[in-house]
Design a protein around this motif. Sequence first.
Motif, PDB file in Angstrom:
ATOM      1  N   LEU A 318      51.996  -3.348 -37.384  1.00  0.00           N
ATOM      2  CA  LEU A 318      51.683  -4.079 -36.162  1.00  0.00           C
ATOM      3  C   LEU A 318      52.587  -5.294 -35.976  1.00  0.00           C
ATOM      4  O   LEU A 318      53.200  -5.474 -34.912  1.00  0.00           O
ATOM      5  CB  LEU A 318      50.212  -4.512 -36.178  1.00  0.00           C
ATOM      6  CG  LEU A 318      49.173  -3.401 -36.017  1.00  0.00           C
ATOM      7  CD1 LEU A 318      47.774  -3.940 -36.265  1.00  0.00           C
ATOM      8  CD2 LEU A 318      49.258  -2.767 -34.635  1.00  0.00           C
ATOM      9  N   LEU A 323      53.748  -4.769 -32.219  1.00  0.00           N
ATOM     10  CA  LEU A 323      53.463  -5.910 -31.353  1.00  0.00           C
ATOM     11  C   LEU A 323      54.713  -6.503 -30.715  1.00  0.00           C
ATOM     12  O   LEU A 323      54.728  -6.768 -29.497  1.00  0.00           O
ATOM     13  CB  LEU A 323      52.685  -6.977 -32.139  1.00  0.00           C
ATOM     14  CG  LEU A 323      51.212  -6.635 -32.433  1.00  0.00           C
ATOM     15  CD1 LEU A 323      50.619  -7.595 -33.447  1.00  0.00           C
ATOM     16  CD2 LEU A 323      50.387  -6.640 -31.141  1.00  0.00           C
ATOM     17  N   TRP A 336      47.222 -11.438 -33.194  1.00  0.00           N
ATOM     18  CA  TRP A 336      46.965 -10.195 -32.477  1.00  0.00           C
ATOM     19  C   TRP A 336      46.850  -9.003 -33.407  1.00  0.00           C
ATOM     20  O   TRP A 336      46.154  -8.018 -33.093  1.00  0.00           O
ATOM     21  CB  TRP A 336      48.037  -9.970 -31.411  1.00  0.00           C
ATOM     22  CG  TRP A 336      47.839 -10.883 -30.250  1.00  0.00           C
ATOM     23  CD1 TRP A 336      48.514 -12.029 -29.976  1.00  0.00           C
ATOM     24  CD2 TRP A 336      46.850 -10.745 -29.232  1.00  0.00           C
ATOM     25  NE1 TRP A 336      48.021 -12.625 -28.849  1.00  0.00           N
ATOM     26  CE2 TRP A 336      46.995 -11.857 -28.360  1.00  0.00           C
ATOM     27  CE3 TRP A 336      45.862  -9.812 -28.952  1.00  0.00           C
ATOM     28  CZ2 TRP A 336      46.177 -12.033 -27.247  1.00  0.00           C
ATOM     29  CZ3 TRP A 336      45.052  -9.985 -27.843  1.00  0.00           C
ATOM     30  CH2 TRP A 336      45.219 -11.090 -27.012  1.00  0.00           C
ATOM     31  N   TYR A 340      43.780  -6.440 -33.021  1.00  0.00           N
ATOM     32  CA  TYR A 340      43.981  -5.014 -32.769  1.00  0.00           C
ATOM     33  C   TYR A 340      43.439  -4.130 -33.899  1.00  0.00           C
ATOM     34  O   TYR A 340      43.371  -2.905 -33.749  1.00  0.00           O
ATOM     35  CB  TYR A 340      45.467  -4.723 -32.541  1.00  0.00           C
ATOM     36  CG  TYR A 340      45.904  -4.949 -31.104  1.00  0.00           C
ATOM     37  CD1 TYR A 340      45.608  -4.014 -30.123  1.00  0.00           C
ATOM     38  CD2 TYR A 340      46.596  -6.104 -30.732  1.00  0.00           C
ATOM     39  CE1 TYR A 340      45.989  -4.217 -28.803  1.00  0.00           C
ATOM     40  CE2 TYR A 340      46.983  -6.319 -29.423  1.00  0.00           C
ATOM     41  CZ  TYR A 340      46.679  -5.376 -28.451  1.00  0.00           C
ATOM     42  OH  TYR A 340      47.046  -5.579 -27.147  1.00  0.00           O
ATOM     43  N   TYR A 391      47.879   2.766 -27.968  1.00  0.00           N
ATOM     44  CA  TYR A 391      46.838   2.073 -28.721  1.00  0.00           C
ATOM     45  C   TYR A 391      45.520   2.834 -28.750  1.00  0.00           C
ATOM     46  O   TYR A 391      44.765   2.737 -29.718  1.00  0.00           O
ATOM     47  CB  TYR A 391      46.601   0.667 -28.157  1.00  0.00           C
ATOM     48  CG  TYR A 391      45.557  -0.083 -28.958  1.00  0.00           C
ATOM     49  CD1 TYR A 391      45.839  -0.527 -30.242  1.00  0.00           C
ATOM     50  CD2 TYR A 391      44.273  -0.269 -28.446  1.00  0.00           C
ATOM     51  CE1 TYR A 391      44.878  -1.176 -30.996  1.00  0.00           C
ATOM     52  CE2 TYR A 391      43.305  -0.923 -29.195  1.00  0.00           C
ATOM     53  CZ  TYR A 391      43.610  -1.375 -30.475  1.00  0.00           C
ATOM     54  OH  TYR A 391      42.658  -1.996 -31.221  1.00  0.00           O
ATOM     55  N   ALA A 395      43.342   3.153 -32.095  1.00  0.00           N
ATOM     56  CA  ALA A 395      42.005   2.562 -32.228  1.00  0.00           C
ATOM     57  C   ALA A 395      40.996   3.625 -32.662  1.00  0.00           C
ATOM     58  O   ALA A 395      40.107   3.355 -33.482  1.00  0.00           O
ATOM     59  CB  ALA A 395      41.578   1.942 -30.894  1.00  0.00           C
TER      60      ALA A 395
END
Length: 585
Positions: A318, A323, A336, A340, A391, A395
């Motif tokens: 990430l 990111l 972040w 996330y 994403y 997730a």
Amino acid sequence: MTPQTNQKAKPRGLKGVNYKWIALSNTTLGVLMASINGNIILISLPAIFNGMGMNPLSPDGASYMLWMLMGFSVVTATLLVSFGRISDIFGRVKLYNLGFAIFTISSILLFFTPGTGATGIGIMIVFRILQGIGSGFLFSNSTAIITDAFSANERGTAMGINQIFAVGGTLLGLILGGVLSAVDWRLVFLVSVPFGLLGTIWAYLKLKEQSKPDKTQKIDWLGNGVFAVGLTALLLALTYGIMPYGASNMGWSNPWVIAGIVGGLALLVAFCFIETRVKMPMFHLQLFRIRSFAFGNISLFLSSIARGGLQFMLIIWLQGIWLPLHGFSFESTPLWAGIYMLPMTAGFFVMGPLSGRLSDRYGARFFSTGGMVLTVIGFILLNTLPSNFGYGIFAFILVILGIGMGMFAAPNTMAIMNSVPPAQRGVTAGMRATFQNTGSALSMTLYFAILIVGLASKLPPILGNSLMSAGVPAAAAEKIAQMPPTGALFAAFLGYNPMGSLLGPDVLASLPAATQTTLLGNTFFPNAIAPAVMSSLHLAFYVSAVISAVAAVASFLRGKRYVHGEDNGTPAPAPKAAVSGDAAK
């Protein structure tokens, strides 16, 4: 010396039904605080090193950074069994309270760390080690205190609540580290102080011993010393094995690393021999004859190796690649990255207490085994993603991994603690936590090694070609491409673009403004390292999937539900048989 069952002492001035919730809430606060502080460093290291005026990518800085990352867990893992055994002798609540106090004091000292540079970081590492000692007392006694306070058919629910905050704290630490370090890096240490003060006073006033300490027992100084020195030597050697040594990218040829591994393993073997010979051993190895205990700890150790480095790998992915490619500044990626990764926390928060409650009725076998199977699926799915993924699917995979972790943790802990005599719960909690923490430390070492080996072989040609394509002279590009793989790895881990310092002011000044903007922007470094990093991450995820599958098998082999002292289908075993009779079914 065979384990002896202690009689429960009725809590003074408290009704049992109320006391068990007091015990659960206080111990949950303790493990939450300790687990937050174990991971808060992962995100806040860039701010800490910047505040202390030290470059984490320098040769000395990399060593200090590893100590900041792993010193806490190494010390905690080393002391857990010893602390558990001492707690069985002198009182679990008493030493749990001491752990709360040590942890709080060390957090205050970390906030006021004097000095800067290497001196300041060195002092901070000492305070982190002190914090790890306090954490050792908390982790080695919390599950034993819960087991003492709850009946066998309620422990799964209680462990589920406790474990949800223990694992959830590791993820919460990522977010808190990002938020607080953006304001002031010292706040990452101050955040635990109010909770530590509250928990210390609360524990001292409300927690009472539920099992009478057996002060007739003697401390096995030889066993304690050999185990502590052996495990410390092994973990430190493995830590330094992933550091550069001479002209090599890693230190496995370092004589001290070799000596530490060989000597540490030899001492741990000697510890097993000592424990079978001394009159009052630190740990009763006969407990491994209990099927539920043995396979519960084996599956815990394997799952910790498989998943202990997961957050570290996801942070690299990430912060170092995803990111920045999505427009986040390198300075904002620590915060972040934690945000996330919240879906993993959500999956665990839903399944942790639910699986714990259900395991009270149906046993741990199905839930723990199913959790590890879901973990295997999660790791395999991670390997289907490109470096710049969507994403939504990411997730979803995190939720699967979180559910798998939740299904495994509480039922497995409950099964281990249920299987042993009450007099052995302190040292059992310490042994369980030792397997978990040692597995996590080994996991970090394993994945560091996989990433460094991959970067060493694949990064130089990719980075060199990328630099020359961007307009950097061939001589300068080839020199930069030979940067130590640890430098690229730590840069990705810290969410840091090293191109400015690698190129230097002279080379940068000779390049057109558009080229400078490209090299120092958000996308050049992530795109340059992505092929090499993703190749290593894929290998690491496959290794984790295989280890998780073996852990699932070990979990299944634990057998049916077993509670020491209850009628499990056969007559209750006598104290001497408590470690070998019906439990072996």
